[in-house]
Design a protein around this motif. Sequence first.
Motif, PDB file in Angstrom:
ATOM      1  N   GLY A  66      32.147  15.792  21.824  1.00  9.78           N
ATOM      2  CA  GLY A  66      32.541  16.804  20.586  1.00  9.78           C
ATOM      3  C   GLY A  66      33.034  16.300  19.251  1.00  9.78           C
ATOM      4  N   GLY A  67      32.461  17.222  18.139  1.00  4.89           N
ATOM      5  CA  GLY A  67      32.673  16.649  16.783  1.00  4.89           C
ATOM      6  C   GLY A  67      34.131  16.685  16.339  1.00  4.89           C
ATOM      7  N   LEU A  68      34.430  16.184  15.085  1.00  7.70           N
ATOM      8  CA  LEU A  68      35.529  16.135  14.458  1.00  7.70           C
ATOM      9  C   LEU A  68      35.398  17.267  13.203  1.00  7.70           C
ATOM     10  CD1 LEU A  68      36.192  12.379  14.017  1.00  7.70           C
ATOM     11  CD2 LEU A  68      37.466  13.891  15.606  1.00  7.70           C
ATOM     12  N   ARG A  69      36.446  18.048  13.102  1.00  8.16           N
ATOM     13  CA  ARG A  69      36.524  19.025  11.844  1.00  8.16           C
ATOM     14  C   ARG A  69      37.433  18.767  10.882  1.00  8.16           C
ATOM     15  NH1 ARG A  69      35.887  25.697  12.987  1.00  8.16           N
ATOM     16  NH2 ARG A  69      33.953  24.857  13.695  1.00  8.16           N
ATOM     17  N   PHE A  70      37.142  18.797   9.872  1.00  7.37           N
ATOM     18  CA  PHE A  70      37.999  18.436   8.581  1.00  7.37           C
ATOM     19  C   PHE A  70      38.179  19.553   7.659  1.00  7.37           C
ATOM     20  CE2 PHE A  70      37.478  13.552   8.350  1.00  7.37           C
ATOM     21  CZ  PHE A  70      38.173  13.517   9.433  1.00  7.37           C
ATOM     22  N   HIS A  71      39.176  20.413   7.869  1.00  5.22           N
ATOM     23  CA  HIS A  71      39.073  21.778   6.984  1.00  5.22           C
ATOM     24  C   HIS A  71      40.707  22.188   7.014  1.00  5.22           C
ATOM     25  CE1 HIS A  71      38.542  25.924   6.276  1.00  5.22           C
ATOM     26  NE2 HIS A  71      37.297  25.694   5.661  1.00  5.22           N
ATOM     27  N   VAL A 110      33.721  10.291  22.725  1.00  2.00           N
ATOM     28  CA  VAL A 110      32.442   9.981  21.707  1.00  2.00           C
ATOM     29  C   VAL A 110      32.681  11.145  20.829  1.00  2.00           C
ATOM     30  CG1 VAL A 110      30.277   9.506  21.172  1.00  2.00           C
ATOM     31  CG2 VAL A 110      31.227   8.575  23.341  1.00  2.00           C
ATOM     32  N   PRO A 111      33.243  11.235  19.575  1.00  2.20           N
ATOM     33  CA  PRO A 111      33.314  12.131  18.705  1.00  2.20           C
ATOM     34  C   PRO A 111      31.886  11.925  17.886  1.00  2.20           C
ATOM     35  CG  PRO A 111      35.150  10.824  18.411  1.00  2.20           C
ATOM     36  CD  PRO A 111      34.265   9.964  19.359  1.00  2.20           C
ATOM     37  N   ALA A 112      31.697  13.117  17.231  1.00  2.00           N
ATOM     38  CA  ALA A 112      30.648  13.248  16.231  1.00  2.00           C
ATOM     39  C   ALA A 112      31.109  14.067  14.835  1.00  2.00           C
ATOM     40  CB  ALA A 112      29.426  14.135  16.834  1.00  2.00           C
ATOM     41  N   GLY A 113      30.417  14.595  13.985  1.00  2.00           N
ATOM     42  CA  GLY A 113      30.862  15.627  13.040  1.00  2.00           C
ATOM     43  C   GLY A 113      30.870  16.907  13.159  1.00  2.00           C
ATOM     44  N   ASP A 114      31.417  17.463  12.483  1.00  2.00           N
ATOM     45  CA  ASP A 114      31.381  19.149  12.545  1.00  2.00           C
ATOM     46  C   ASP A 114      31.643  19.585  10.976  1.00  2.00           C
ATOM     47  OD1 ASP A 114      31.678  21.248  14.565  1.00  2.00           O
ATOM     48  OD2 ASP A 114      33.458  21.730  13.157  1.00  2.00           O
ATOM     49  N   ILE A 115      32.232  20.705  10.656  1.00  2.00           N
ATOM     50  CA  ILE A 115      32.538  21.245   9.313  1.00  2.00           C
ATOM     51  C   ILE A 115      33.314  20.169   8.672  1.00  2.00           C
ATOM     52  CG2 ILE A 115      33.846  22.983   8.087  1.00  2.00           C
ATOM     53  CD1 ILE A 115      33.021  24.914  10.365  1.00  2.00           C
ATOM     54  N   GLY A 116      33.034  19.699   7.533  1.00  2.00           N
ATOM     55  CA  GLY A 116      33.802  18.873   6.688  1.00  2.00           C
ATOM     56  C   GLY A 116      33.491  17.454   6.941  1.00  2.00           C
ATOM     57  N   ALA A 164      28.223   0.747  19.072  1.00  2.00           N
ATOM     58  CA  ALA A 164      27.654   1.750  18.185  1.00  2.00           C
ATOM     59  C   ALA A 164      27.553   3.179  18.900  1.00  2.00           C
ATOM     60  CB  ALA A 164      25.971   1.427  18.182  1.00  2.00           C
ATOM     61  N   GLY A 165      27.803   3.080  20.449  1.00  2.00           N
ATOM     62  CA  GLY A 165      27.770   4.709  20.909  1.00  2.00           C
ATOM     63  C   GLY A 165      29.401   5.525  20.842  1.00  2.00           C
ATOM     64  N   VAL A 166      30.122   4.680  20.081  1.00  2.00           N
ATOM     65  CA  VAL A 166      31.542   5.334  20.234  1.00  2.00           C
ATOM     66  C   VAL A 166      31.557   6.534  19.164  1.00  2.00           C
ATOM     67  CG1 VAL A 166      32.488   4.200  18.044  1.00  2.00           C
ATOM     68  CG2 VAL A 166      33.810   4.742  20.275  1.00  2.00           C
ATOM     69  N   LEU A 167      30.403   6.711  18.171  1.00  2.00           N
ATOM     70  CA  LEU A 167      30.454   7.900  17.367  1.00  2.00           C
ATOM     71  C   LEU A 167      28.959   8.300  17.213  1.00  2.00           C
ATOM     72  CD1 LEU A 167      32.497   6.717  14.202  1.00  2.00           C
ATOM     73  CD2 LEU A 167      32.993   8.955  15.586  1.00  2.00           C
ATOM     74  N   THR A 168      28.611   9.402  17.012  1.00  2.00           N
ATOM     75  CA  THR A 168      27.310   9.918  16.962  1.00  2.00           C
ATOM     76  C   THR A 168      27.157  10.572  15.734  1.00  2.00           C
ATOM     77  OG1 THR A 168      27.581  11.926  18.194  1.00  2.00           O
ATOM     78  CG2 THR A 168      26.703  10.115  19.454  1.00  2.00           C
ATOM     79  N   GLY A 169      25.911  10.887  14.934  1.00  2.25           N
ATOM     80  CA  GLY A 169      25.770  11.523  13.819  1.00  2.25           C
ATOM     81  C   GLY A 169      25.839  10.264  12.783  1.00  2.25           C
ATOM     82  N   LYS A 170      25.723   9.109  13.241  1.00  2.00           N
ATOM     83  CA  LYS A 170      25.567   7.795  12.235  1.00  2.00           C
ATOM     84  C   LYS A 170      24.200   7.781  11.358  1.00  2.00           C
ATOM     85  CE  LYS A 170      25.941   4.939  15.734  1.00  2.00           C
ATOM     86  NZ  LYS A 170      25.981   6.020  16.980  1.00  2.00           N
ATOM     87  N   ALA A 196      22.965  28.426  22.439  1.00  2.00           N
ATOM     88  CA  ALA A 196      21.980  28.541  21.287  1.00  2.00           C
ATOM     89  C   ALA A 196      22.227  27.344  20.326  1.00  2.00           C
ATOM     90  CB  ALA A 196      22.173  29.797  20.472  1.00  2.00           C
ATOM     91  N   ASN A 197      23.683  26.901  20.244  1.00  2.00           N
ATOM     92  CA  ASN A 197      24.044  25.879  19.312  1.00  2.00           C
ATOM     93  C   ASN A 197      23.851  24.436  19.870  1.00  2.00           C
ATOM     94  OD1 ASN A 197      26.659  25.293  19.625  1.00  2.00           O
ATOM     95  ND2 ASN A 197      27.082  26.834  18.237  1.00  2.00           N
ATOM     96  N   ALA A 198      23.480  24.494  21.134  1.00  6.04           N
ATOM     97  CA  ALA A 198      23.694  23.116  21.895  1.00  6.04           C
ATOM     98  C   ALA A 198      22.759  22.013  21.431  1.00  6.04           C
ATOM     99  CB  ALA A 198      23.681  23.484  23.417  1.00  6.04           C
ATOM    100  N   GLY A 199      21.923  22.369  20.665  1.00  9.55           N
ATOM    101  CA  GLY A 199      21.235  21.014  20.170  1.00  9.55           C
ATOM    102  C   GLY A 199      21.878  19.986  19.467  1.00  9.55           C
ATOM    103  N   GLY A 200      22.821  20.288  18.840  1.00  7.04           N
ATOM    104  CA  GLY A 200      23.331  19.153  18.119  1.00  7.04           C
ATOM    105  C   GLY A 200      24.026  18.264  18.943  1.00  7.04           C
ATOM    106  N   VAL A 201      24.822  18.688  19.936  1.00  7.81           N
ATOM    107  CA  VAL A 201      25.272  17.820  21.083  1.00  7.81           C
ATOM    108  C   VAL A 201      24.296  17.292  21.860  1.00  7.81           C
ATOM    109  CG1 VAL A 201      26.043  19.583  22.680  1.00  7.81           C
ATOM    110  CG2 VAL A 201      27.560  17.330  22.312  1.00  7.81           C
ATOM    111  N   ALA A 202      23.342  17.893  22.217  1.00  7.78           N
ATOM    112  CA  ALA A 202      22.318  17.374  23.073  1.00  7.78           C
ATOM    113  C   ALA A 202      21.606  15.967  22.321  1.00  7.78           C
ATOM    114  CB  ALA A 202      21.198  18.364  23.315  1.00  7.78           C
ATOM    115  N   THR A 203      21.334  16.153  21.036  1.00  2.14           N
ATOM    116  CA  THR A 203      20.614  15.119  20.182  1.00  2.14           C
ATOM    117  C   THR A 203      21.858  14.008  20.001  1.00  2.14           C
ATOM    118  OG1 THR A 203      19.192  16.643  19.102  1.00  2.14           O
ATOM    119  CG2 THR A 203      19.453  14.484  18.397  1.00  2.14           C
ATOM    120  N   SER A 204      23.042  14.473  19.942  1.00  5.48           N
ATOM    121  CA  SER A 204      24.061  13.333  19.982  1.00  5.48           C
ATOM    122  C   SER A 204      24.061  12.538  21.392  1.00  5.48           C
ATOM    123  CB  SER A 204      25.464  13.998  19.821  1.00  5.48           C
ATOM    124  OG  SER A 204      25.706  14.217  18.534  1.00  5.48           O
TER     125      SER A 204
END
Length: 449
Positions: free
Chosen positions: A94-99, A165-171, A193-199, A373-381
């Motif tokens: 799941g992602g990390l959100r900076f906000h 395994v974090p990824a990105g999110d808002i911010g 390399a597999g410890v973060l996605t959205g690289k 509906a928005n599961a495509g992001g994590v699926a591609t991660s």
Amino acid sequence: MTKIDEKLEPMLAEVLRRNAGETEFHQAVIEVLESLGRVIAKKPYYADHALIERLCEPERQIIFRVPWVDDQGQVQINRGFRVQFNSALGPYKGGLRFHPSVNLGIIKFLGFEQIFKNALTGLPIGGGKGGSDFNPRGRSDGEVMRFCQSFMTELQRHLGEYTDVPAGDIGVGGREIGYLFGQFKRLTNRYEAGVLTGKGLVYGGSRARTEATGFGATYFVSSMLATKGMDFEGRKCVVSGSGNVAIYTIEKIRQFGGIVIACSDSNGYIVDENGIDLDLVKEIKEIRRERISQYARSKGNGTHYIEGGSIWDVPCDVAMPSATQNELTGKDARALVNNGVVAVGEGANMPCTPDAVRVFQGAGVLFGPGKAANAGGVATSALEMQQNASRDSWSFEKTEERLAAIMRNIHDTCAETAEEYGAPGDYVLGANIAGFERVAAAMTAFGVI
């Protein structure tokens, strides 16, 4: 939307008691529990061994201080979070959100949603979420780098390609992921390399990851429309937001022949009846990092900018809320229904309030909940993790083909599950039950842990 089964009411009361004041988390739990009464009636063993109670309690909650130095040499303090919610199906993902709005309740709501979303992909990933109340807006690259390095200095001890395994999110975009990965590599002396996605592509990223959430949401809505013999061709669409999800939702709608006439940011929204100029939006938001109001100033004739107000007052056939949680209210939903909307797909996480969902479902509008509906992001991660594990890199076409197949499968799974449980066309119920059953089966197999 149904009332919570009486067998589940004590469980909900305990969740509310133990997580006082966390309204978004309460909302997410209630929405799932409303669907599970049918499961308990059909498969009562899922009410045993406190399985649902365990599902609602994170496996681990991490909160930490993040000190960093700004460009004026002043020490700033932010708070970091990582909620490792459920690892029954795989490492936390799941992602990390900076906000500035980030708090424990927000992260728990997002992490809870992530459990079911990740389960729906059919890929081996558990659910988690993290972030900070740090606001990257207006900060220099140096300040963002120093914050990310401090944040990762603490978080790295809890991560790993088989752990979390974090990824990105808002911010948190490509810039932030780069700084985070660089600090992880420096501290651990490992190129994991597999410890973060959205690289970035040059250091292990996946093609189509940037586009995946927006593209995936559009594929899901396309599948919903197809059940009624419809498609995007010639339909007027409204997409809230103007960040990553919104931009690539707009792009895929255009490829499908739809016309996106409005998008927004936190200050207001623009309307362009000729169709949003996506290249201009990308320039304003991704390069110039300016407000969406600049679109009207740059475009001129035929374009309107409305400060404040509600983008959902714009008549459309398809609405895709893609900004943030609870942005679309019951009042907004009634305006959309009165203006003839036929389908709504959540590109953001829980952007529609419960009242809005009831309005859409009561009016027979096709409604795709965010966890599907928005599961495509994590699926591609998860596909990025596959490529990292095999030291491989796929083409854009191959990755998008996998994404499209996953989204069609998620749609069909939700539709078939809703049909099985006596609620045809209810994608909310279908998504909640299908995700729950996959996670519950694994948790049952593991025993009480």
